[in-house]
Enzyme design. Structure first.
Site, PDB file in Angstrom:
ATOM      1  N   SER A 178       0.698  -1.237  -0.072  1.00 50.71           N
ATOM      2  CA  SER A 178       0.026  -0.133   0.082  1.00 50.71           C
ATOM      3  C   SER A 178       0.825   1.201   0.035  1.00 50.71           C
ATOM      4  O   SER A 178       2.052   1.406   0.495  1.00 50.71           O
ATOM      5  CB  SER A 178      -1.029   0.162   1.102  1.00 50.71           C
ATOM      6  OG  SER A 178      -1.602   1.256   1.482  1.00 50.71           O
ATOM      7  N   TYR A 191      -1.636  -0.573  10.659  1.00 51.44           N
ATOM      8  CA  TYR A 191      -1.673  -1.259   9.244  1.00 51.44           C
ATOM      9  C   TYR A 191      -0.575  -0.373   8.664  1.00 51.44           C
ATOM     10  O   TYR A 191       0.295  -0.904   7.802  1.00 51.44           O
ATOM     11  CB  TYR A 191      -3.132  -0.608   8.611  1.00 51.44           C
ATOM     12  CG  TYR A 191      -2.939  -0.976   6.944  1.00 51.44           C
ATOM     13  CD1 TYR A 191      -3.063  -2.188   6.456  1.00 51.44           C
ATOM     14  CD2 TYR A 191      -2.969   0.103   6.110  1.00 51.44           C
ATOM     15  CE1 TYR A 191      -2.958  -2.341   5.129  1.00 51.44           C
ATOM     16  CE2 TYR A 191      -2.942  -0.217   4.790  1.00 51.44           C
ATOM     17  CZ  TYR A 191      -3.098  -1.434   4.231  1.00 51.44           C
ATOM     18  OH  TYR A 191      -3.011  -1.658   2.975  1.00 51.44           O
TER      19      TYR A 191
END
Length: 310
Positions: A178, A191
């Site tokens: 990501s 995350y």
């Protein structure tokens, strides 16, 4: 007799479009030939990106090893790949159960993956565990689960297949990461931390294995727009308008098929680093490097206003 000036621009557009079409067709044909007979491992192959990638590499003649947590879903993917495939041009995929949240099983998984063909040419890390929640609402156990899935699992599997790649002095490891491995936002602490960690790991690995002819690539993308965000664990404060606009721009993600094509191109062209994002997320990366105070102020203002609203 020369062409009228009014015809020049349309003619140029037609020629450019024709050249672009020919270029794409050549790249598509080359993509198939370059991955043919290659042993390609894809983690979380049953996800949107994993499924699109599986179809691309399967059509290209790769020897696929598809990994996932559900045997039923893996079998469905297997059937979709083989039902209409020409056995003269494609290989039946191998299926392996892989759950990065179960670190105790990793040694057996590594052995099973290597045993399928005796080697691995391309290892594609597509798995990811998402979490959106305020820091104080995330337990230590949940922190560890996210780190296991997003960092310790991929790094352990990479270490497991490295000996075969190093002995053959060839191989390609691709991390689908990501953009939050480069840019952290509020309410995504665990995350973002796991994505920063795995990005750093593969950046280090790239330099360490280059002498063995092994390529390490990272593809940083924004949100996959075909995926639903996970439910919020605990109350997430509502950001102010400026921060909401800033974050919503980052949600303009990529379609799984677009990312899958980028993965194929990255493998074929041996790119080491790719950022797949719209202009606004790219600007945010520049702000992080060149104007960090501005970026921090925007994010902090959003959190403060959210607290006041409550």
């Amino acid at each position: 007799m020369g062409l009228p000036s009014v015809m020049v621009l349309p003619l140029l557009i037609v020629v450019a479009a024709g050249l672009y079409y020919i270029y794409n067709e050549l790249m598509r044909l080359m993509s198939k030939s370059l991955v043919r007979n290659k042993v390609v491992v894809i983690t979380d192959a049953v996800s949107g990106v994993g499924t699109e990638s599986s179809h691309l590499f399967h059509k290209g003649g790769a020897r696929l090893i598809l990994c996932g947590t559900s045997w039923e879903k893996l079998e469905c993917l297997y059937n979709s790949l083989t039902d209409d495939a020409d056995p003269r041009d494609t290989f039946a995929p191998k299926l392996v159960i892989l759950d990065f949240s179960n670190m105790d099983s990793m040694e057996d998984v590594v052995a099973e993956v290597v045993e399928c063909y005796g080697c691995v040419d391309v290892l594609i890390f597509n798995s990811s565990m998402k979490l959106r929640s305020p820091v104080q609402s995330v337990s230590l156990n949940l922190d560890r689960n996210v780190m296991d899935f997003n960092y310790f699992g991929p790094s352990t599997l990479a270490k497991g297949v490295l000996p075969t790649m190093m002995s053959r002095r060839s191989g390609h490891i691709v991390l689908i990461n990501s953009i939050q491995g480069r840019l952290a936002f509020p309410f995504r602490s665990s995350y973002a931390a796991s994505k920063h960690a795995v990005q750093a790991f593969f950046d280090c690995l790239r330099a360490e294995v280059e002498e063995y002819g092994i390529i390490v690539s990272t593809i940083s993308h924004t949100f996959i727009n075909a995926s639903d965000l996970p439910p919020v664990d605990g109350p997430a404060p509502k950001p102010n308008r400026l921060t909401a606009f800033f974050i919503n721009q980052l949600r303009h993600g990529v379609h799984p098929s677009v990312l899958a094509n980028e993965i194929m191109q990255t493998v074929n062209r041996k790119r080491k680093e790719v950022v797949l994002a719209h202009p606004f997320p790219r600007m945010a990366l520049y702000f992080r490097s060149l104007l960090p105070s501005f970026l921090f102020a925007v994010l902090a203002a959003g959190v403060k206003d959210s607290v006041l609203d409550e």
